[in-house]
Design a protein around this motif. Structure first.
Motif, PDB file in Angstrom:
ATOM      1  N   THR A 212       0.823  -1.230   0.000  1.00 52.18           N
ATOM      2  CA  THR A 212       0.000   0.000   0.000  1.00 52.18           C
ATOM      3  C   THR A 212       0.852   1.274   0.000  1.00 52.18           C
ATOM      4  OG1 THR A 212      -0.102  -0.024   2.421  1.00 52.18           O
ATOM      5  CG2 THR A 212      -1.870  -1.166   1.228  1.00 52.18           C
ATOM      6  N   TYR A 213       2.105   1.160  -0.415  1.00 53.49           N
ATOM      7  CA  TYR A 213       3.008   2.311  -0.292  1.00 53.49           C
ATOM      8  C   TYR A 213       2.566   3.521  -1.109  1.00 53.49           C
ATOM      9  CZ  TYR A 213       5.248   1.252  -4.790  1.00 53.49           C
ATOM     10  OH  TYR A 213       5.497   1.046  -6.115  1.00 53.49           O
ATOM     11  N   LYS A 214       1.892   3.308  -2.255  1.00 52.15           N
ATOM     12  CA  LYS A 214       1.468   4.442  -3.068  1.00 52.15           C
ATOM     13  C   LYS A 214       0.473   5.323  -2.318  1.00 52.15           C
ATOM     14  CE  LYS A 214       2.367   2.467  -7.629  1.00 52.15           C
ATOM     15  NZ  LYS A 214       1.792   2.107  -8.952  1.00 52.15           N
ATOM     16  N   ALA A 215      -0.489   4.678  -1.673  1.00 53.22           N
ATOM     17  CA  ALA A 215      -1.473   5.429  -0.881  1.00 53.22           C
ATOM     18  C   ALA A 215      -0.800   6.070   0.330  1.00 53.22           C
ATOM     19  CB  ALA A 215      -2.600   4.509  -0.436  1.00 53.22           C
ATOM     20  N   GLU A 216       0.153   5.337   0.914  1.00 54.45           N
ATOM     21  CA  GLU A 216       0.864   5.859   2.083  1.00 54.45           C
ATOM     22  C   GLU A 216       1.696   7.087   1.709  1.00 54.45           C
ATOM     23  OE1 GLU A 216       1.614   5.827   6.161  1.00 54.45           O
ATOM     24  OE2 GLU A 216       0.271   4.523   5.016  1.00 54.45           O
ATOM     25  N   LEU A 217       2.346   7.026   0.555  1.00 56.04           N
ATOM     26  CA  LEU A 217       3.143   8.170   0.096  1.00 56.04           C
ATOM     27  C   LEU A 217       2.264   9.399  -0.102  1.00 56.04           C
ATOM     28  CD1 LEU A 217       5.571   6.507  -2.496  1.00 56.04           C
ATOM     29  CD2 LEU A 217       6.171   7.465  -0.262  1.00 56.04           C
ATOM     30  N   ARG A 218       1.095   9.192  -0.676  1.00 54.77           N
ATOM     31  CA  ARG A 218       0.181  10.326  -0.868  1.00 54.77           C
ATOM     32  C   ARG A 218      -0.258  10.894   0.473  1.00 54.77           C
ATOM     33  NH1 ARG A 218      -1.695   7.070  -5.167  1.00 54.77           N
ATOM     34  NH2 ARG A 218      -3.391   6.214  -3.882  1.00 54.77           N
ATOM     35  N   ASP A 219      -0.445  10.008   1.456  1.00 60.40           N
ATOM     36  CA  ASP A 219      -0.850  10.449   2.788  1.00 60.40           C
ATOM     37  C   ASP A 219       0.234  11.285   3.454  1.00 60.40           C
ATOM     38  OD1 ASP A 219      -2.693  10.511   4.951  1.00 60.40           O
ATOM     39  OD2 ASP A 219      -1.462   9.024   6.011  1.00 60.40           O
ATOM     40  N   TRP A 220       1.471  11.032   3.098  1.00 58.22           N
ATOM     41  CA  TRP A 220       2.595  11.801   3.629  1.00 58.22           C
ATOM     42  C   TRP A 220       2.783  13.119   2.880  1.00 58.22           C
ATOM     43  CZ3 TRP A 220       7.066  10.429   6.910  1.00 58.22           C
ATOM     44  CH2 TRP A 220       6.828   9.310   7.714  1.00 58.22           C
ATOM     45  N   GLY A 221       2.080  13.266   1.777  1.00 57.98           N
ATOM     46  CA  GLY A 221       2.207  14.494   0.994  1.00 57.98           C
ATOM     47  C   GLY A 221       3.115  14.365  -0.205  1.00 57.98           C
ATOM     48  N   PHE A 222       3.648  13.149  -0.422  1.00 60.48           N
ATOM     49  CA  PHE A 222       4.530  12.931  -1.580  1.00 60.48           C
ATOM     50  C   PHE A 222       3.690  12.779  -2.848  1.00 60.48           C
ATOM     51  CE2 PHE A 222       7.213  11.044   1.870  1.00 60.48           C
ATOM     52  CZ  PHE A 222       8.250  11.977   1.797  1.00 60.48           C
ATOM     53  N   GLN A 223       4.021  13.578  -3.855  1.00 55.94           N
ATOM     54  CA  GLN A 223       3.329  13.470  -5.125  1.00 55.94           C
ATOM     55  C   GLN A 223       4.190  12.799  -6.188  1.00 55.94           C
ATOM     56  OE1 GLN A 223       0.026  14.433  -5.715  1.00 55.94           O
ATOM     57  NE2 GLN A 223       0.110  14.462  -3.480  1.00 55.94           N
ATOM     58  N   ARG A 224       5.430  12.541  -5.837  1.00 56.30           N
ATOM     59  CA  ARG A 224       6.288  11.760  -6.719  1.00 56.30           C
ATOM     60  C   ARG A 224       7.254  10.976  -5.833  1.00 56.30           C
ATOM     61  NH1 ARG A 224       8.617  17.238  -8.207  1.00 56.30           N
ATOM     62  NH2 ARG A 224      10.719  17.297  -7.343  1.00 56.30           N
ATOM     63  N   GLU A 225       7.975  10.050  -6.415  1.00 59.45           N
ATOM     64  CA  GLU A 225       8.745   9.117  -5.604  1.00 59.45           C
ATOM     65  C   GLU A 225      10.229   9.435  -5.515  1.00 59.45           C
ATOM     66  OE1 GLU A 225       7.926   5.097  -6.710  1.00 59.45           O
ATOM     67  OE2 GLU A 225       5.751   5.419  -6.742  1.00 59.45           O
ATOM     68  N   LYS A 226      10.618  10.595  -5.979  1.00 61.63           N
ATOM     69  CA  LYS A 226      12.016  10.985  -5.853  1.00 61.63           C
ATOM     70  C   LYS A 226      12.099  12.500  -5.776  1.00 61.63           C
ATOM     71  CE  LYS A 226      16.602  10.287  -7.874  1.00 61.63           C
ATOM     72  NZ  LYS A 226      17.379   9.699  -8.970  1.00 61.63           N
ATOM     73  N   TYR A 227      13.001  13.031  -4.902  1.00 62.86           N
ATOM     74  CA  TYR A 227      13.160  14.472  -4.745  1.00 62.86           C
ATOM     75  C   TYR A 227      14.633  14.839  -4.885  1.00 62.86           C
ATOM     76  CZ  TYR A 227       8.321  14.924  -3.491  1.00 62.86           C
ATOM     77  OH  TYR A 227       6.958  14.921  -3.552  1.00 62.86           O
TER      78      TYR A 227
END
Length: 227
Positions: A212-227
């Motif tokens: 479920t990491y995609k949903a979790e990332l969105r919950d953290w405010g991440f809109q992409r997977e690398k910064y």
């Protein structure tokens, strides 16, 4: 929340024309939300940095960002004031030339350098380079005094006031540029640390929530997977 609206993972493009690129704004927003979320997610652990330290760095990033924006916003005003003063200088130089010509007749041109006046692009003017112009204004004030032209309408008092204003603005410009440069250096260094932490958090979230990491990332405010 104002994040890059591109959930597919590509980088968003902005048309912002402000003092800082929108990517810096996005980084502040994402880092702030990630720090807040991390504070209530103790199961996510990074050995090399704590949530408290990351929150402190995020606050520092926001402060530097706001400070640089404020300092940078003052520069156009200084530039415009210098431009206006340059126009005043150029407009009133002809009066000084007239004073010199009236007093020294055919020898007038030989006295121009004593007043900071140079032959540039087939005309006699004060240097356009602002540091050189500042020095020329010193010569102007001294030349008017030494050649007994100080009591003229546009004599020593007038040009001394111009010189004072000009040097003050030059000083403000140099100070402003220096502060901006320092802020840029500090900001860039901190941004690297923030981005490193965000990327590590993303990897940790993926490891802890493999399904479920995609949903979790969105919950953290991440809109992409690398910064």
């Amino acid at each position: 929340m104002s994040t890059v609206n591109n959930p597919s993972g590509g980088s968003g493009k902005s048309t912002s024309k402000g003092n800082l690129p929108s990517t810096d704004v996005d980084l502040v927003v994402v880092a702030t939300e990630a720090a807040a979320k991390w504070a209530v997610k103790p199961e996510i652990v990074l050995v090399w940095i704590t949530v408290v330290d990351f929150a402190a760095k995020t606050d520092q990033l926001r402060t530097l960002f706001e400070s640089r924006t404020l300092i940078g916003s003052e520069r156009p005003q200084i530039t415009e004031q210098l431009k206006s003063l340059d126009q005043t200088i150029n407009k009133h130089l002809r009066y000084v030339k007239n004073y010199i010509e009236e007093k020294y007749k055919d020898a007038a041109l030989s006295y121009y350098p004593a007043f900071g006046i140079e032959y540039i692009n087939k005309t006699y003017i004060l240097p356009k380079d602002r540091n050189s112009r500042s020095e020329a204004l010193n010569l102007m004030v001294n030349g008017l005094t030494e050649n007994n032209l100080d009591t003229k309408e546009f004599g020593t008092a007038f040009w001394n006031d111009i010189r004072t204003q000009y040097n003050l603005l030059i000083g403000r410009a140099v100070n402003n540029d220096g502060q901006v440069s320092l802020k840029v250096g500090d900001l860039n260094s901190l941004k690297k640390e923030i981005r490193l932490t965000l990327n590590c958090l993303i990897n940790a979230i993926k490891a802890n929530y493999p399904l479920t990491y995609k949903a979790e990332l969105r919950d953290w405010g991440f809109q992409r997977e690398k910064y």
